[in-house]
Design a protein around this motif. Structure first.
Motif, short mmCIF file in Angstrom:
data_model
loop_
_atom_site.label_atom_id
_atom_site.label_comp_id
_atom_site.label_asym_id
_atom_site.label_seq_id
_atom_site.Cartn_x
_atom_site.Cartn_y
_atom_site.Cartn_z
N MET A 1 34.86 1.37 -2.58
CA MET A 1 34.66 0.02 -2.10
C MET A 1 34.52 -0.92 -3.29
N THR A 2 35.11 -2.09 -3.16
CA THR A 2 35.04 -3.10 -4.22
C THR A 2 33.62 -3.61 -4.37
N ARG A 3 33.19 -3.75 -5.60
CA ARG A 3 31.88 -4.33 -5.90
C ARG A 3 32.08 -5.82 -6.12
N PHE A 4 31.22 -6.62 -5.49
CA PHE A 4 31.29 -8.07 -5.65
C PHE A 4 30.04 -8.55 -6.37
N THR A 5 30.22 -9.56 -7.19
CA THR A 5 29.07 -10.19 -7.84
C THR A 5 28.39 -11.09 -6.82
N ARG A 6 27.17 -11.47 -7.12
CA ARG A 6 26.44 -12.41 -6.25
C ARG A 6 27.24 -13.70 -6.09
N GLU A 7 27.87 -14.14 -7.17
CA GLU A 7 28.65 -15.39 -7.13
C GLU A 7 29.87 -15.23 -6.21
N GLU A 8 30.53 -14.08 -6.27
CA GLU A 8 31.69 -13.83 -5.40
C GLU A 8 31.28 -13.79 -3.93
N LEU A 9 30.14 -13.18 -3.67
CA LEU A 9 29.66 -13.15 -2.28
C LEU A 9 29.28 -14.55 -1.81
N GLU A 10 28.59 -15.30 -2.64
CA GLU A 10 28.23 -16.67 -2.28
C GLU A 10 29.47 -17.54 -2.04
N ALA A 11 30.53 -17.27 -2.78
CA ALA A 11 31.79 -18.03 -2.60
C ALA A 11 32.42 -17.75 -1.23
N ALA A 12 32.04 -16.63 -0.62
CA ALA A 12 32.58 -16.27 0.70
C ALA A 12 31.83 -16.96 1.84
N ARG A 13 30.71 -17.61 1.53
CA ARG A 13 29.91 -18.30 2.55
C ARG A 13 30.79 -19.30 3.31
N ASP A 14 30.65 -19.32 4.61
CA ASP A 14 31.38 -20.22 5.50
C ASP A 14 32.86 -19.86 5.68
N ARG A 15 33.32 -18.80 5.03
CA ARG A 15 34.69 -18.34 5.21
C ARG A 15 34.87 -17.78 6.61
N LEU A 16 36.05 -17.94 7.17
CA LEU A 16 36.35 -17.39 8.49
C LEU A 16 37.04 -16.04 8.33
N VAL A 17 36.74 -15.12 9.23
CA VAL A 17 37.34 -13.79 9.21
C VAL A 17 38.16 -13.66 10.50
N PRO A 18 39.44 -13.35 10.38
CA PRO A 18 40.28 -13.26 11.59
C PRO A 18 39.79 -12.18 12.55
N ASP A 19 39.89 -12.49 13.84
CA ASP A 19 39.57 -11.51 14.88
C ASP A 19 40.58 -10.38 14.86
N VAL A 20 40.18 -9.25 15.41
CA VAL A 20 41.08 -8.13 15.67
C VAL A 20 41.15 -8.06 17.19
N THR A 21 42.18 -8.70 17.76
CA THR A 21 42.24 -8.79 19.23
C THR A 21 43.67 -8.66 19.74
N ALA A 22 43.73 -8.40 21.02
CA ALA A 22 44.99 -8.37 21.76
C ALA A 22 44.63 -8.60 23.23
N ASP A 23 45.61 -8.92 24.02
CA ASP A 23 45.37 -9.09 25.46
C ASP A 23 45.04 -7.75 26.10
N GLY A 24 44.12 -7.77 27.07
CA GLY A 24 43.86 -6.62 27.92
C GLY A 24 43.21 -5.42 27.26
N LEU A 25 42.39 -5.62 26.24
CA LEU A 25 41.70 -4.51 25.59
C LEU A 25 40.73 -3.83 26.56
N LYS A 26 40.40 -2.57 26.27
CA LYS A 26 39.34 -1.90 27.03
C LYS A 26 37.99 -2.53 26.70
N VAL A 27 37.72 -2.66 25.39
CA VAL A 27 36.44 -3.23 24.94
C VAL A 27 36.70 -4.18 23.77
N LEU A 28 36.15 -5.38 23.88
CA LEU A 28 36.14 -6.33 22.78
C LEU A 28 34.71 -6.36 22.26
N PHE A 29 34.50 -5.80 21.07
CA PHE A 29 33.19 -5.82 20.44
C PHE A 29 32.98 -7.19 19.81
N CYS A 30 31.77 -7.69 19.92
CA CYS A 30 31.47 -9.02 19.41
C CYS A 30 30.23 -8.97 18.53
#
Length: 189
Positions: A1-30
């Motif tokens: 796993m990639t190691r991130f510095t505190r600054e790199e993690l802070e730079a990710a604040r407020d970033r959006l992460v794309p959903d993993v979705t499709a129509d008609g799933l059995k379970v959509l975890f949220c």
């Protein structure tokens, strides 16, 4: 796993992460909202101490333990991932009551559009806040979103000491069984 510095993690604040979705799933975890590690990697439940991926496997949802970077494989099992609140933060307690309510409203619209059989919210506190249901408990809910049933699961964060990986896996397995049952009746009516 990639190691991130505190600054790199802070730079990710407020970033959006794309959903993993499709129509008609059995379970959509949220999830509640993406953490900084998730936002930095672009992979849901990416923090090393998060138990989502091990519990998903232990409960029988996946034949092996997937890595966060393999999240797209969930679709082949009829599973997906989204969040109540899209904004990344270091901790869930940084979110406002309004963000939870708006997140619940947007989540209901997403579920109505995607029509999964089950919506599984991982975190009872987030579910209570997003859907204004202060007495909700872990397990199946009376609420439906269209034809979609709702199940509240324990939060897989490593900070949630009330649940072990094994007891979480048992609750996840209850949902898996309900999602696979004939007629999809599992739960309260």
């Amino acid at each position: 796993m990639t190691r991130f510095t505190r600054e790199e993690l802070e730079a990710a604040r407020d970033r959006l992460v794309p959903d993993v979705t499709a129509d008609g799933l059995k379970v959509l975890f949220c999830g509640i909202n993406p953490g900084l590690m998730t936002a930095a990697t672009g992979h849901h439940f990416a923090r090393p101490g998060n138990r989502f991926w091990p519990v998903l496997h232990l409960s029988g949802f996946t034949p092996r333990q997937l890595k966060p970077s393999e999240q797209q494989e969930l679709l082949s099992y009829g599973l997906g991932i989204t969040n109540v609140v899209a904004r990344a933060s270091a901790r869930a307690d940084e979110l406002t009551a309004e963000e939870y309510r708006e997140g619940g409203r947007l989540l209901a619209l997403k579920v109505a559009r995607l029509r999964p059989r089950w919506l599984a919210v991982v975190g009872v506190t987030a579910y209570r806040a997003a859907f204004d249901d202060p007495k909700a408990r872990v397990g199946p809910q009376a609420r439906r979103i269209g034809d979609t049933r709702v199940w509240v699961l324990p939060n897989p964060s490593g900070l949630n000491a009330h649940w072990t990986a094994q007891t979480m896996a048992e609750e996840f397995a209850r949902l898996r069984e309900a999602a696979q049952s004939a007629g999809d009746s599992g739960g309260t009516d």
